[in-house]
Scaffold this active site. Structure first.
Site, mmCIF file in Angstrom:
data_model
loop_
_atom_site.group_PDB
_atom_site.id
_atom_site.type_symbol
_atom_site.label_atom_id
_atom_site.label_comp_id
_atom_site.label_asym_id
_atom_site.label_seq_id
_atom_site.Cartn_x
_atom_site.Cartn_y
_atom_site.Cartn_z
ATOM 1 N N ASN A 9 2.658 2.170 -11.487
ATOM 2 C CA ASN A 9 3.554 1.025 -11.642
ATOM 3 C C ASN A 9 2.693 -0.190 -11.951
ATOM 4 O O ASN A 9 1.990 -0.685 -11.077
ATOM 5 C CB ASN A 9 4.340 0.836 -10.332
ATOM 6 N N TRP A 10 2.754 -0.637 -13.186
ATOM 7 C CA TRP A 10 1.902 -1.763 -13.592
ATOM 8 C C TRP A 10 2.429 -3.108 -13.114
ATOM 9 O O TRP A 10 1.755 -4.122 -13.249
ATOM 10 C CB TRP A 10 1.749 -1.778 -15.126
ATOM 11 N N LYS A 11 3.670 -3.111 -12.602
ATOM 12 C CA LYS A 11 4.285 -4.379 -12.161
ATOM 13 C C LYS A 11 4.195 -5.410 -13.307
ATOM 14 O O LYS A 11 4.279 -5.027 -14.468
ATOM 15 C CB LYS A 11 3.634 -4.869 -10.860
ATOM 16 N N HIS A 93 12.418 -1.039 -5.803
ATOM 17 C CA HIS A 93 11.066 -1.364 -5.329
ATOM 18 C C HIS A 93 11.163 -2.521 -4.322
ATOM 19 O O HIS A 93 11.985 -3.419 -4.495
ATOM 20 C CB HIS A 93 10.161 -1.744 -6.502
ATOM 21 N N GLU A 95 9.473 -5.065 -3.908
ATOM 22 C CA GLU A 95 9.315 -6.407 -4.482
ATOM 23 C C GLU A 95 10.633 -6.890 -5.086
ATOM 24 O O GLU A 95 10.944 -8.081 -5.048
ATOM 25 C CB GLU A 95 8.172 -6.392 -5.513
ATOM 26 N N GLU A 163 7.401 3.855 0.418
ATOM 27 C CA GLU A 163 6.380 2.814 0.307
ATOM 28 C C GLU A 163 6.537 1.821 1.456
ATOM 29 O O GLU A 163 7.358 0.900 1.368
ATOM 30 C CB GLU A 163 6.527 2.067 -1.015
ATOM 31 N N GLY A 169 -0.232 -3.163 -1.765
ATOM 32 C CA GLY A 169 -1.159 -4.198 -2.224
ATOM 33 C C GLY A 169 -2.008 -4.810 -1.129
ATOM 34 O O GLY A 169 -2.622 -5.852 -1.321
ATOM 35 N N SER A 208 -1.205 1.195 -1.525
ATOM 36 C CA SER A 208 -2.673 1.190 -1.434
ATOM 37 C C SER A 208 -3.304 2.569 -1.619
ATOM 38 O O SER A 208 -4.333 2.877 -1.005
ATOM 39 C CB SER A 208 -3.126 0.555 -0.109
ATOM 40 N N GLY A 229 0.285 1.295 -7.545
ATOM 41 C CA GLY A 229 0.356 -0.019 -8.179
ATOM 42 C C GLY A 229 -0.997 -0.417 -8.745
ATOM 43 O O GLY A 229 -1.403 0.008 -9.830
ATOM 44 N N GLY A 230 -1.726 -1.210 -7.978
ATOM 45 C CA GLY A 230 -2.992 -1.793 -8.446
ATOM 46 C C GLY A 230 -3.950 -0.798 -9.078
ATOM 47 O O GLY A 230 -4.562 -1.084 -10.114
HETATM 48 P P1 PGA Z 1 -0.208 -0.682 -4.565
HETATM 49 O O1 PGA Z 1 1.346 -0.760 -4.957
HETATM 50 O O2 PGA Z 1 -0.676 0.697 -4.975
HETATM 51 O O3 PGA Z 1 -0.859 -1.780 -5.356
HETATM 52 O O4 PGA Z 1 -0.295 -0.870 -3.092
HETATM 53 C C1 PGA Z 1 2.182 0.335 -4.787
HETATM 54 C C2 PGA Z 1 3.563 0.026 -5.309
HETATM 55 O O5 PGA Z 1 4.038 -1.092 -5.120
HETATM 56 O O6 PGA Z 1 4.200 0.901 -5.932
#
Ligand code: PGA
Length: 254
Positions: A9-11, A93, A95, A163, A169, A208, A229-230
């Protein structure tokens, strides 16, 4: 019985220059032993879909509107993502739940939209740190699962991503026992929610995940892969996670 899945997930990260990372990832995994999916910003979906060529990389959106079309400025319909080349879409998600006030009913409507468009919905859920500290994790994720996963969900059209909000993150990761507890609970709850298909729905862990902790997480029962994500932004970070998942899949194969 459940094909392992590594989803990135590149956000809100990435421009066309970032597509060189995709080239590097595909070069590193020309014939992946697991399913690989990248969810870039919507602006890059068509370019990514074109770029993968004959590679089986899946492409996903990060959100969709419940309706197929209409007066909803700035929103994107599932059908439009599909038209651009996406086969997956992340819904719910944390966020989006936090930044846009999305509730379980809206998330379920978005998952239904994904199904209507012929796409796989990656439905996200997870507890906050406060909820975990209050001992309410299973109550919270159980409620989110019941209300965010729509009728008609099957192993073919739905993936669930657990998650924990406090792990996203932050570099903080639950213990493998904590992950096992939630995934085992979600597996049972899914079967209660959608019946026999519950055994076929893939359960991803997210929060993470890195090359350094992936193997340990993928050894947990009922963890069928990861939503990353990251560490999905750079091929050098995502590739070791894919490799760890390939190893876990190979160990399991008869
Ligand atoms: P992260 O994000 O790997 O940067 O912790 C995971 C996500 O939000 O899907």
């Amino acid at each position: 019985m459940r094909r392992r899945l590594a989803a990135g997930n590149w956000k809100m990260n990435g421009t066309s220059a970032s597509l060189s990372e995709v080239d590097a990832l595909l070069d590193a995994h020309p014939a992946p032993g697991v399913e690989m999916v990248l969810c870039p910003p919507a602006t890059l979906i068509a370019a990514l879909a074109a770029r993968r060529g004959r590679h089986p990389l899946g492409v996903g959106g990060q959100d969709c509107h419940p309706e197929p079309s209409g007066a909803h400025t700035g929103d994107i319909a599932a059908e439009m993502l599909r038209d651009a080349g996406a086969g997956f879409v992340i819904v719910g998600h944390s966020e989006r739940r936090a930044d846009h006030g999305e509730d379980d009913a809206l998330v379920a409507a978005k998952a239904r939209a994904a199904h209507r468009a012929g796409m796989v919905a990656i439905v996200c859920l997870g507890e906050t740190l406060e909820e975990r500290e209050e001992g309410r994790t299973l109550e919270v994720v159980g409620r989110q699962l019941d209300a965010s996963v729509p009728d008609g969900a099957t192993g073919g059209n739905t993936v669930i991503a657990y998650e924990p909000v406090w792990a996203i993150g932050t570099g903080r990761v639950p213990t493998t026992d904590q992950i096992a507890e939630v995934h085992g609970f979600l597996r049972d709850r899914l079967s209660a929610r959608i019946g026999a298909q519950g055994a076929f729905v893939r359960l991803l862990y997210g929060g993470s995940v890195k090359g350094s902790n992936a193997a340990e997480i993928f050894a947990v029962p009922d963890v069928d892969g990861a939503l990353v994500g990251g560490a999905s932004l750079k091929a050098a970070d995502f590739s070791p996670i894919v490799a760890a998942l390939e190893e876990a899949a190979a160990r399991e194969a008869p």
